[in-house]
Write an enzyme that holds these catalytic residues in place. Sequence first.
Site: not given
Ligand code: KIV
Length: 252
Positions: A33-34, A72, A102, A104, A171
């Site tokens: 989600d980056s 994510d 994924k 968090e 992280e």
């Molecule tokens: O959103 C993302 O790119 C991430 C990585 C930094 C692990 O969660």
Amino acid sequence: MKGRERIAVLTAADFTTARLIDEAGLPMILVGDSLGMTVLGYTNTLPVTLEQMLHHTAAVRRGAPNAMIITDLPFLSYQASVADAITSAGRCLKEAGADGVKLEGGEIRVPHVRALVENGIPVLGHIGLLPQSVHAMGGYRVQGKTVEDIERLLRDARALDEAGVFAIVLEGMPADTARRITEAVSVPTIGIGAGPHCDGQVLVVNDMLGMTERPPKFVKRYADLRAAMQQAFTAYRSDVVEGRFPGPEHGY
Ligand code: KIV
């Protein structure tokens, strides 16, 4: 792969990048989600929606038929309930072709992880610096520096491991904390800003390609695409303005 081969992971959000990463033989691509920052221009990951993640995951899937694709789950698509987690994660697999998701958080996510895994959805955990909790953390701060923090992270990692995650992203933590967690769990750890002792590493592709204006300290730049793109755009503009492009060779 734990203990046999270090795992190289990159993020991707589009077809072309995913294809190049897949061709390079990386075993896993994270649709992180980056992308909210790198592709969509938000200041953090909180505004990213599930629909946006599905859109980008589908593009990555089309570009990368071989790599394991992990999506994510974005902010508020899983936190409120286990049912939300199953529905959101299920859509990533069903509609976008992801191989897993994924999310968090540590101990607090055990019910979500158990339910997802029991329903056939592989889960990648994520502990340490949690970008979706940026406001609660008071900014993007390195975690796991005090004895209490390290104990909490170890509890989180063991709880996720027992709940059935297939790997855990670590992280933003000191290398020694990541080493202790890596030794404490049965599944691979994938580090980002967590030193060399993890079982694998993940980088945001825009950072490692040198496209980000101010990348974090832990990033190694494997290319300088920012300079290369700026140079190309400026040269193209001059060519068009001054009549050098298109030339005779560029026509039919
Ligand atoms: O959103 C993302 O790119 C991430 C990585 C930094 C692990 O969660």
